[in-house]
Scaffold this motif. Structure first.
Motif, PDB file in Angstrom:
ATOM      1  N   THR A   1       0.797  -1.231   0.000  1.00  0.00           N
ATOM      2  CA  THR A   1       0.000   0.000   0.000  1.00  0.00           C
ATOM      3  C   THR A   1       0.830   1.281   0.000  1.00  0.00           C
ATOM      4  O   THR A   1       0.338   2.318  -0.437  1.00  0.00           O
ATOM      5  CB  THR A   1      -0.940   0.046   1.217  1.00  0.00           C
ATOM      6  N   ARG A   2       2.065   1.226   0.497  1.00  0.00           N
ATOM      7  CA  ARG A   2       2.880   2.452   0.584  1.00  0.00           C
ATOM      8  C   ARG A   2       4.332   2.137   0.269  1.00  0.00           C
ATOM      9  O   ARG A   2       4.957   1.293   0.909  1.00  0.00           O
ATOM     10  CB  ARG A   2       2.790   3.077   1.971  1.00  0.00           C
ATOM     11  N   ALA A   3       4.860   2.820  -0.751  1.00  0.00           N
ATOM     12  CA  ALA A   3       6.263   2.654  -1.125  1.00  0.00           C
ATOM     13  C   ALA A   3       7.126   3.545  -0.241  1.00  0.00           C
ATOM     14  O   ALA A   3       6.879   4.741  -0.134  1.00  0.00           O
ATOM     15  CB  ALA A   3       6.471   3.013  -2.587  1.00  0.00           C
ATOM     16  N   THR A   4       8.125   2.946   0.385  1.00  0.00           N
ATOM     17  CA  THR A   4       9.053   3.712   1.218  1.00  0.00           C
ATOM     18  C   THR A   4      10.430   3.812   0.576  1.00  0.00           C
ATOM     19  O   THR A   4      11.306   4.503   1.086  1.00  0.00           O
ATOM     20  CB  THR A   4       9.197   3.066   2.610  1.00  0.00           C
ATOM     21  N   LYS A   5      10.602   3.124  -0.544  1.00  0.00           N
ATOM     22  CA  LYS A   5      11.895   3.120  -1.234  1.00  0.00           C
ATOM     23  C   LYS A   5      11.658   3.008  -2.733  1.00  0.00           C
ATOM     24  O   LYS A   5      10.762   2.305  -3.179  1.00  0.00           O
ATOM     25  CB  LYS A   5      12.725   1.924  -0.759  1.00  0.00           C
TER      26      LYS A   5
ATOM     27  N   PRO B   1      25.042   2.820 -12.859  1.00  0.00           N
ATOM     28  CA  PRO B   1      24.859   2.988 -11.420  1.00  0.00           C
ATOM     29  C   PRO B   1      23.423   2.685 -10.979  1.00  0.00           C
ATOM     30  O   PRO B   1      22.505   2.612 -11.800  1.00  0.00           O
ATOM     31  CB  PRO B   1      25.167   4.464 -11.200  1.00  0.00           C
ATOM     32  N   VAL B   2      23.274   2.523  -9.673  1.00  0.00           N
ATOM     33  CA  VAL B   2      21.960   2.351  -9.050  1.00  0.00           C
ATOM     34  C   VAL B   2      21.833   3.404  -7.958  1.00  0.00           C
ATOM     35  O   VAL B   2      22.744   3.586  -7.160  1.00  0.00           O
ATOM     36  CB  VAL B   2      21.793   0.947  -8.431  1.00  0.00           C
ATOM     37  N   GLU B   3      20.708   4.088  -7.959  1.00  0.00           N
ATOM     38  CA  GLU B   3      20.449   5.119  -6.934  1.00  0.00           C
ATOM     39  C   GLU B   3      19.176   4.734  -6.204  1.00  0.00           C
ATOM     40  O   GLU B   3      18.241   4.193  -6.805  1.00  0.00           O
ATOM     41  CB  GLU B   3      20.289   6.486  -7.595  1.00  0.00           C
ATOM     42  N   ARG B   4      19.147   5.010  -4.908  1.00  0.00           N
ATOM     43  CA  ARG B   4      17.973   4.701  -4.084  1.00  0.00           C
ATOM     44  C   ARG B   4      17.526   5.957  -3.342  1.00  0.00           C
ATOM     45  O   ARG B   4      18.357   6.726  -2.880  1.00  0.00           O
ATOM     46  CB  ARG B   4      18.314   3.606  -3.075  1.00  0.00           C
ATOM     47  N   TRP B   5      16.202   6.096  -3.233  1.00  0.00           N
ATOM     48  CA  TRP B   5      15.618   7.183  -2.460  1.00  0.00           C
ATOM     49  C   TRP B   5      14.650   6.566  -1.463  1.00  0.00           C
ATOM     50  O   TRP B   5      13.978   5.579  -1.759  1.00  0.00           O
ATOM     51  CB  TRP B   5      14.862   8.163  -3.356  1.00  0.00           C
ATOM     52  N   PHE B   6      14.567   7.179  -0.284  1.00  0.00           N
ATOM     53  CA  PHE B   6      13.717   6.659   0.787  1.00  0.00           C
ATOM     54  C   PHE B   6      12.728   7.727   1.225  1.00  0.00           C
ATOM     55  O   PHE B   6      13.030   8.919   1.192  1.00  0.00           O
ATOM     56  CB  PHE B   6      14.581   6.232   1.987  1.00  0.00           C
TER      57      PHE B   6
ATOM     58  N   ASN C   1       4.036  -0.410 -12.159  1.00  0.00           N
ATOM     59  CA  ASN C   1       3.215   0.567 -11.436  1.00  0.00           C
ATOM     60  C   ASN C   1       2.742   0.044 -10.086  1.00  0.00           C
ATOM     61  O   ASN C   1       1.720   0.471  -9.590  1.00  0.00           O
ATOM     62  CB  ASN C   1       2.028   0.993 -12.302  1.00  0.00           C
ATOM     63  N   ARG C   2       3.486  -0.894  -9.508  1.00  0.00           N
ATOM     64  CA  ARG C   2       3.106  -1.438  -8.207  1.00  0.00           C
ATOM     65  C   ARG C   2       4.357  -1.618  -7.361  1.00  0.00           C
ATOM     66  O   ARG C   2       5.463  -1.533  -7.866  1.00  0.00           O
ATOM     67  CB  ARG C   2       2.362  -2.758  -8.380  1.00  0.00           C
ATOM     68  N   ILE C   3       4.144  -1.857  -6.087  1.00  0.00           N
ATOM     69  CA  ILE C   3       5.235  -2.136  -5.161  1.00  0.00           C
ATOM     70  C   ILE C   3       5.606  -3.600  -5.344  1.00  0.00           C
ATOM     71  O   ILE C   3       4.737  -4.475  -5.338  1.00  0.00           O
ATOM     72  CB  ILE C   3       4.791  -1.833  -3.710  1.00  0.00           C
ATOM     73  N   ILE C   4       6.909  -3.876  -5.519  1.00  0.00           N
ATOM     74  CA  ILE C   4       7.311  -5.237  -5.863  1.00  0.00           C
ATOM     75  C   ILE C   4       8.096  -5.956  -4.772  1.00  0.00           C
ATOM     76  O   ILE C   4       8.695  -6.994  -5.036  1.00  0.00           O
ATOM     77  CB  ILE C   4       8.101  -5.274  -7.184  1.00  0.00           C
ATOM     78  N   GLY C   5       8.087  -5.447  -3.575  1.00  0.00           N
ATOM     79  CA  GLY C   5       8.756  -6.173  -2.506  1.00  0.00           C
ATOM     80  C   GLY C   5       9.146  -5.297  -1.339  1.00  0.00           C
ATOM     81  O   GLY C   5       8.862  -4.102  -1.282  1.00  0.00           O
ATOM     82  N   CYS C   6       9.814  -5.950  -0.421  1.00  0.00           N
ATOM     83  CA  CYS C   6      10.286  -5.347   0.823  1.00  0.00           C
ATOM     84  C   CYS C   6      11.400  -4.342   0.533  1.00  0.00           C
ATOM     85  O   CYS C   6      12.249  -4.586  -0.321  1.00  0.00           O
ATOM     86  CB  CYS C   6      10.784  -6.500   1.705  1.00  0.00           C
ATOM     87  N   PRO C   7      11.449  -3.214   1.247  1.00  0.00           N
ATOM     88  CA  PRO C   7      12.494  -2.229   1.014  1.00  0.00           C
ATOM     89  C   PRO C   7      13.858  -2.612   1.593  1.00  0.00           C
ATOM     90  O   PRO C   7      14.862  -1.973   1.302  1.00  0.00           O
ATOM     91  CB  PRO C   7      11.951  -0.969   1.701  1.00  0.00           C
ATOM     92  N   HIS C   8      13.887  -3.662   2.394  1.00  0.00           N
ATOM     93  CA  HIS C   8      15.145  -4.075   3.018  1.00  0.00           C
ATOM     94  C   HIS C   8      15.870  -5.050   2.101  1.00  0.00           C
ATOM     95  O   HIS C   8      15.234  -5.827   1.389  1.00  0.00           O
ATOM     96  CB  HIS C   8      14.866  -4.693   4.388  1.00  0.00           C
TER      97      HIS C   8
ATOM     98  N   PRO D   1      12.620  -9.754   8.789  1.00  0.00           N
ATOM     99  CA  PRO D   1      11.847  -9.772  10.030  1.00  0.00           C
ATOM    100  C   PRO D   1      10.957  -8.538  10.207  1.00  0.00           C
ATOM    101  O   PRO D   1      10.029  -8.549  11.002  1.00  0.00           O
ATOM    102  CB  PRO D   1      12.917  -9.839  11.113  1.00  0.00           C
ATOM    103  N   ARG D   2      11.222  -7.468   9.422  1.00  0.00           N
ATOM    104  CA  ARG D   2      10.446  -6.238   9.563  1.00  0.00           C
ATOM    105  C   ARG D   2       9.285  -6.127   8.586  1.00  0.00           C
ATOM    106  O   ARG D   2       8.469  -5.211   8.704  1.00  0.00           O
ATOM    107  CB  ARG D   2      11.370  -5.029   9.421  1.00  0.00           C
ATOM    108  N   CYS D   3       9.211  -7.053   7.625  1.00  0.00           N
ATOM    109  CA  CYS D   3       8.164  -6.970   6.606  1.00  0.00           C
ATOM    110  C   CYS D   3       7.448  -8.310   6.432  1.00  0.00           C
ATOM    111  O   CYS D   3       7.581  -8.971   5.391  1.00  0.00           O
ATOM    112  CB  CYS D   3       8.761  -6.511   5.278  1.00  0.00           C
ATOM    113  N   PRO D   4       6.666  -8.725   7.422  1.00  0.00           N
ATOM    114  CA  PRO D   4       5.992 -10.029   7.333  1.00  0.00           C
ATOM    115  C   PRO D   4       5.003 -10.124   6.165  1.00  0.00           C
ATOM    116  O   PRO D   4       4.688 -11.226   5.724  1.00  0.00           O
ATOM    117  CB  PRO D   4       5.282 -10.156   8.680  1.00  0.00           C
TER     118      PRO D   4
END
Length: 129
Positions: free
Chosen positions: A36-40, A55-60, A92-99, A112-115
């Motif tokens: 429901t909410r992208a954090t990364k 390169p790869v860049e990440r934003w949080f 156009n969707r969230i595809i997994g855990c941000p960790h 352990p933070r994204c069950p």
């Protein structure tokens, strides 16, 4: 939303809709603790067929959704343009855990933070098992 923010958002969407226009290709992927909410957001530049993204860049974004954050959208567009990407591949969707496995938690284990993502297919969102 400001006019400037809308312009960057539209620009990114337009480049993504065009499909493959040659290399380099920018890949855009959104991640979150659930669907429901992208954090990364991670953006990688693939220079040629078979190459790794570099390169790869990440934003949080911890308080809002990274998919709609104007500053992040502007940074994504600028990064893509800076590296001369001719194509943009994005879902156009969230595809997994941000960790990241092996960085934020041990290889081969579940985050352990994204069950929410345990036993879930990242592409379809369906429960597997």
């Amino acid at each position: 939303m400001t006019l400037k923010a809308q312009w960057y958002r539209d620009r990114l969407a337009k480049k993504s809709r065009k499909g493959f226009c040659g290399y380099p290709v920018a890949t855009v992927a959104f991640y979150g603790p659930d669907d429901t909410r992208a954090t990364k957001v991670a953006v990688g530049i693939v220079a040629y067929e078979g190459a790794d993204a570099d390169p790869v860049e990440r934003w949080f974004c911890q308080t809002a959704d990274a998919r709609t954050d104007p500053a992040i959208t502007e940074a994504i567009v600028r990064f893509i343009e800076q590296h001369g990407a001719r194509s943009v591949a994005a879902v156009n969707r969230i595809i997994g855990c941000p960790h990241e496995e092996g960085i934020d938690y041990p290889e081969g284990e579940n985050c352990p933070r994204c069950p929410f993502w345990v036993n879930r297919d990242r592409w379809s969102g369906e429960i597997i098992r």
